[in-house]
Write a protein that holds these residues in place. Structure first.
Motif, PDB file in Angstrom:
ATOM      1  N   LYS A 191      -5.098   3.953  -5.072  1.00  0.00           N
ATOM      2  CA  LYS A 191      -4.340   2.681  -5.134  1.00  0.00           C
ATOM      3  C   LYS A 191      -3.717   2.676  -6.524  1.00  0.00           C
ATOM      4  CE  LYS A 191      -5.490   0.834  -1.226  1.00  0.00           C
ATOM      5  NZ  LYS A 191      -6.591  -0.371  -1.314  1.00  0.00           N
ATOM      6  N   SER A 192      -2.289   2.255  -6.370  1.00  0.00           N
ATOM      7  CA  SER A 192      -1.365   2.172  -7.578  1.00  0.00           C
ATOM      8  C   SER A 192      -0.929   0.756  -8.003  1.00  0.00           C
ATOM      9  CB  SER A 192      -0.400   3.127  -7.317  1.00  0.00           C
ATOM     10  OG  SER A 192       0.522   2.999  -8.371  1.00  0.00           O
ATOM     11  N   ASN A 193      -1.040   0.311  -8.901  1.00  0.00           N
ATOM     12  CA  ASN A 193      -0.432  -0.943  -9.285  1.00  0.00           C
ATOM     13  C   ASN A 193       0.922  -0.810  -9.754  1.00  0.00           C
ATOM     14  OD1 ASN A 193      -1.169  -0.142 -11.689  1.00  0.00           O
ATOM     15  ND2 ASN A 193      -1.676  -2.111 -12.775  1.00  0.00           N
ATOM     16  N   THR A 194       1.681   0.254  -9.841  1.00  0.00           N
ATOM     17  CA  THR A 194       3.000   0.248 -10.635  1.00  0.00           C
ATOM     18  C   THR A 194       4.150   0.242  -9.423  1.00  0.00           C
ATOM     19  OG1 THR A 194       3.147   2.790 -10.143  1.00  0.00           O
ATOM     20  CG2 THR A 194       2.099   1.970 -12.138  1.00  0.00           C
ATOM     21  N   CYS A 195       5.510  -0.077  -9.747  1.00  0.00           N
ATOM     22  CA  CYS A 195       6.217  -0.228  -8.856  1.00  0.00           C
ATOM     23  C   CYS A 195       7.033   1.078  -8.804  1.00  0.00           C
ATOM     24  CB  CYS A 195       7.582  -1.258  -9.466  1.00  0.00           C
ATOM     25  SG  CYS A 195       8.033  -1.031 -10.879  1.00  0.00           S
ATOM     26  N   ASN A 211       1.347  -6.007 -15.514  1.00  0.00           N
ATOM     27  CA  ASN A 211       0.364  -7.032 -16.095  1.00  0.00           C
ATOM     28  C   ASN A 211       0.119  -7.981 -14.993  1.00  0.00           C
ATOM     29  OD1 ASN A 211      -0.298  -5.586 -18.493  1.00  0.00           O
ATOM     30  ND2 ASN A 211       1.341  -6.544 -19.720  1.00  0.00           N
ATOM     31  N   GLU A 212      -0.490  -7.871 -13.906  1.00  0.00           N
ATOM     32  CA  GLU A 212      -0.710  -8.840 -12.884  1.00  0.00           C
ATOM     33  C   GLU A 212      -1.880  -8.360 -11.915  1.00  0.00           C
ATOM     34  OE1 GLU A 212      -0.317 -10.361  -8.641  1.00  0.00           O
ATOM     35  OE2 GLU A 212      -0.028  -8.272  -9.516  1.00  0.00           O
ATOM     36  N   CYS A 213      -2.429  -9.451 -11.508  1.00  0.00           N
ATOM     37  CA  CYS A 213      -3.743  -9.140 -10.613  1.00  0.00           C
ATOM     38  C   CYS A 213      -4.008 -10.484 -10.057  1.00  0.00           C
ATOM     39  CB  CYS A 213      -4.933  -8.597 -11.109  1.00  0.00           C
ATOM     40  SG  CYS A 213      -6.068  -9.522 -12.162  1.00  0.00           S
ATOM     41  N   LYS A 260      -2.937  -7.195  -5.483  1.00  0.00           N
ATOM     42  CA  LYS A 260      -1.552  -7.346  -6.224  1.00  0.00           C
ATOM     43  C   LYS A 260      -0.727  -8.264  -5.578  1.00  0.00           C
ATOM     44  CE  LYS A 260      -0.291  -5.219  -9.217  1.00  0.00           C
ATOM     45  NZ  LYS A 260      -0.388  -5.549 -10.606  1.00  0.00           N
ATOM     46  N   CYS A 261      -1.013  -8.739  -4.148  1.00  0.00           N
ATOM     47  CA  CYS A 261      -0.003  -9.380  -3.526  1.00  0.00           C
ATOM     48  C   CYS A 261      -0.861 -10.584  -2.900  1.00  0.00           C
ATOM     49  CB  CYS A 261       0.530  -8.708  -2.361  1.00  0.00           C
ATOM     50  SG  CYS A 261       1.994  -9.436  -1.537  1.00  0.00           S
ATOM     51  N   THR A 262      -0.212 -11.701  -2.716  1.00  0.00           N
ATOM     52  CA  THR A 262      -0.812 -12.898  -2.196  1.00  0.00           C
ATOM     53  C   THR A 262      -0.244 -13.114  -0.984  1.00  0.00           C
ATOM     54  OG1 THR A 262       0.988 -14.487  -2.902  1.00  0.00           O
ATOM     55  CG2 THR A 262      -1.411 -14.021  -4.244  1.00  0.00           C
ATOM     56  N   ALA A 263       0.706 -12.362  -0.220  1.00  0.00           N
ATOM     57  CA  ALA A 263       1.451 -12.586   1.038  1.00  0.00           C
ATOM     58  C   ALA A 263       0.980 -11.508   1.968  1.00  0.00           C
ATOM     59  CB  ALA A 263       3.058 -12.157   0.767  1.00  0.00           C
ATOM     60  N   ARG A 264      -0.229 -11.070   1.822  1.00  0.00           N
ATOM     61  CA  ARG A 264      -0.892 -10.464   2.564  1.00  0.00           C
ATOM     62  C   ARG A 264      -2.392 -10.837   2.859  1.00  0.00           C
ATOM     63  NH1 ARG A 264       3.508  -9.589   3.314  1.00  0.00           N
ATOM     64  NH2 ARG A 264       4.664  -7.420   3.636  1.00  0.00           N
ATOM     65  N   ASP A 265      -3.243 -10.459   3.932  1.00  0.00           N
ATOM     66  CA  ASP A 265      -4.670 -10.916   4.219  1.00  0.00           C
ATOM     67  C   ASP A 265      -5.291 -10.221   2.872  1.00  0.00           C
ATOM     68  OD1 ASP A 265      -3.992 -12.363   6.568  1.00  0.00           O
ATOM     69  OD2 ASP A 265      -4.502 -10.567   7.933  1.00  0.00           O
TER      70      ASP A 265
END
Length: 442
Positions: free
Chosen positions: A370-374, A331-333, A343-348
């Motif tokens: 694309k997958s949003n799971t871990c 539950n994140e975007c 899904k990540c803010t640490a990439r361009d």
């Protein structure tokens, strides 16, 4: 019974050692003379030192089946990423910034301001989140760029809308607000609005780049004026308004010696206000390797702690297993200013890194494949039997996907693992939560 896969023995003194289990997060201080028994047969220890054996048994240092222990631990890690009751919503109102820090990976030159269409899509997304009866909290966060640049046009309307939706849910849905900001643009208008927000918490992460002189060489306004004093003043204003602040100090080979000077500018903060402040040391990853800085950094950390500041660093928050990175969670975007979803803010924030797009109905349409799971994070077999796996959690999904080798994604040496354990032990003592961790001498 067998010794747990996730036990570690770390030397404390010439006479004592520390036993740590990463699954139960329990510690046991014991006489070093008992150490040979901890690598032998557990049953022999039960006969010779029954009370010590009972402590080991009661606190998870002994298990019946190591293979089942590994399987159970991996499954717990997966469940920790499910976060059904909380939705982490990160929004980039803009990728523009009022500073041009040399290490920033974003291109701030093109105009990037969220338009009315994307703002409406976000509102529909909030509606959809609120409609999920399992979700009890919206963790709203603003990133960028500098999110305070267009506060009135984008940030305030989003916060007000989330508040109105939560209010309509009759206390069944709560929310919090967080900003990752350079802190320069905080003013009376922003503070007045944030004080009026009935959120469970409002917090900021604000960054400094060394002491005053070196910080001002990195962060200065378009007029060329240094920003250090204004940022420090704004941090104090937030604290005096009971707003939590994580003061992130970015250190490099060039600025690390200047960091202790920051203490002098924080000393006027009252004891009550210090309860709202945490100091976080982070190495600028683009910087050249810093040789032999561990001792220097540890000395600086101890100086801050001596002045009663809460401090964290890399070794403190390597706990991705129990508290997964936001990008690991289902539950994140991250919604960019243009409606692209990540899904990540640490990439361009590029098309190549994009997870999908936000539809007019407020749903996330994922790009193909694309997958949003871990899942991939916990598929890394190399990590499963690492003694600190239940702390590290195999790093984060983003870095695991980028790492091709079946090796430690964090490149942790055995020394690093011991340091992580010792810092965790220190924090338990410092925070007086040792009653939750076994700290006894046999």
């Amino acid at each position: 019974m067998k010794y747990s896969t996730y036990n570690s023995i770390v030397k404390l003194t010439r006479q004592s050692s520390l036993l740590y289990n990463a699954v139960t997060d329990k510690f046991l201080v014991f006489k070093k003379e008992l150490e040979p028994m901890l690598v032998g047969e557990a049953d022999e220890l039960a006969m010779s030192h029954p009370s010590f054996y009972k402590q080991l048994l009661d606190n998870g240092f002994l298990v019946e089946d190591r293979e089942q222990e590994v399987k159970d631990t991996v499954e717990i890690g997966r469940k920790n990423c499910e976060n059904e009751s909380t939705y982490k919503l990160i929004i980039n109102p803009t990728l523009n910034c009022n500073f041009r820090c040399w290490y920033c990976y974003e291109d701030h030159n093109a105009p990037t301001k969220m338009d009315a269409g994307t703002l409406e899509k976000i509102k529909r997304l909030v509606d959809n989140i609120a409609a999920d009866s399992k979700i009890k909290h919206i963790d709203l966060s603003f990133f960028g760029g500098e999110p305070l640049l267009f506060y009135a046009d984008t940030v305030r309307p989003i916060i007000d809308y989330v508040k109105s939706v939560c209010d309509s849910c009759n206390d069944e849905l709560g929310f919090s607000v967080h900003f990752t900001s350079n802190g320069y643009l905080i003013n009376d208008v922003v503070l007045a609005h944030l004080r009026s927000v009935d959120a469970s918490s409002v917090s900021f992460q604000i960054t400094l780049d060394g002491g005053r002189d070196l910080h001002n060489k990195v962060r200065y306004s378009t007029s060329g004026t240094g920003s250090y004093d204004r940022i420090i003043a704004n941090v104090k204003r937030l604290l005096s308004n009971d707003i939590d602040v994580v003061l992130r100090i970015n250190y490099t080979k060039q600025n690390i010696a200047s960091v202790p000077s920051i203490l002098g500018d924080l000393e006027s903060i009252s004891e009550d206000d210090r309860n709202h402040l945490s100091v976080d040391f982070q190495r600028v990853w683009q910087d050249e390797a810093i040789d032999n800085n561990d001792e220097q950094l540890n000395d600086i950390i101890m100086q801050f702690r001596k002045e009663a500041f809460r401090v964290s660093c890399y070794y403190n928050h390597v706990n991705s297993f129990r508290y997964p990175c936001y990008g690991d969670k289902n539950n994140e975007c991250v919604v960019n200013y243009n409606g692209d979803v990540y899904k990540c803010t640490a990439r361009d924030f590029t098309e190549a890194n994009r997870y999908g797009v936000l539809s007019n109905e407020g749903t996330v349409i994922a790009d193909n494949s694309k997958s949003n799971t871990c899942v991939s994070k916990y598929d890394k077999a190399f990590c499963h039997t690492c003694r600190i796996f239940p702390v590290c959690g195999a790093c984060c999904t983003q870095r695991v996907r980028e790492s091709k080798a079946d090796a430690c994604t964090n490149n942790n040496s055995e020394f690093d693992k011991d340091e992580i354990i010792l810092m965790r032990f220190y924090d338990c003592i410092k925070k007086r939560t040792a009653e939750d961790s076994v700290v006894k001498v046999e």
